[in-house]
Design an enzyme around this catalytic site. Sequence first.
Site, PDB file in Angstrom:
ATOM      1  CB  CYS A 137      -0.934   0.009   1.208  1.00  0.00           C
ATOM      2  SG  CYS A 137      -2.007   1.459   1.281  1.00  0.00           S
ATOM      3  CB  CYS A 140      -0.610   2.400   3.983  1.00  0.00           C
ATOM      4  SG  CYS A 140      -2.218   1.804   3.434  1.00  0.00           S
ATOM      5  CG  ASP A 141       3.202   1.218   4.473  1.00  0.00           C
ATOM      6  OD1 ASP A 141       2.726   1.706   5.512  1.00  0.00           O
ATOM      7  OD2 ASP A 141       3.033   0.031   4.144  1.00  0.00           O
TER       8      ASP A 141
END
Length: 325
Positions: A137, A140-141
Amino acid sequence: MTTHTTKMLIIGSGPAGLTAAIYGARAGMQPIVVQGLQPGGQLTITTDVENYPGFRDVIQGPWLMQEMQAQAEHVGTRMLWDTIVDVDIAGGSPFRAIGDSGDEYIGDVLVIATGAQAQWLGVPGEEALGGKGVSACATCDGFFYRGKKVVVIGGGNTAVEEALYLTNHSDDVTLIHRRDELRAEKILQDRLFAHPKIKVLWNKRVEEFLGAPLQGGLTGVRLADTQTGEISEFATEGAFVAIGHSPATSLFKGKLAMDDSGYLLVEPGTPKTSVPGVFACGDVMDHTYRQAVTAAGTGCMAALDAERFLASREFAAAKVETVEA
């Protein structure tokens, strides 16, 4: 066998399911959450979380889910450990589910929050380096790879979108694809090929993720040329596997409307499925955003709509009784 009865039955205990439980409990629906194979959802295997609102400092995914569960329990939710193996929703409310334990769960409304799992390559180093350089992701990261060299693995819309997103953080993004053409939509391909920060490695298959989990994490990927078989290594500090997601909807095949990828279809702008009284929230119905905060938002929507469904049903029943009297 034990029968558990509730106004609100929730299958799944990630951010969507637990948020639905919090709102449902506060509305007096005394929800039951059946936690499933992965209690807490995907955040329980996520280390640093920096994009969930309300926390100035980086928090840990498992801790966040523990807090959500504690909050849900505090306001009156019952958490039960079981895995649902069958559901009966054809006859309408109340809905019936059977657990692997043999227990039966009956709810006047059903909230499905079973989530979706990222598809992984299944090659050496992938699991060990998960969260230590390997991710599924970018949204997300990606922030953790500011100024670093990263790769994206895949050739569809998701992979191209991830690569484009990562250019917000990295000046060196490489898309690795096992074929000589992409499956992504043409407009996305045009944006990718025109972007000065993105390169493409064609006809390359990732054979292994390289590095040491406790000593700096990911250092590179080992590649095999899909045409010649030649083996090479490509140095990188971050690798994003973007080959798709699999929604956990096998229980509902033939029972609820789904799209071609297996995601539950809902009435636009709502969590309402094709069966009245059954609501879907989180990644099981969202193949676009797939964020904890959006999952929580749809969990809230599911609980609010569930409350309205029960209220309208009770009103209709009371009206019938009045007429008959």
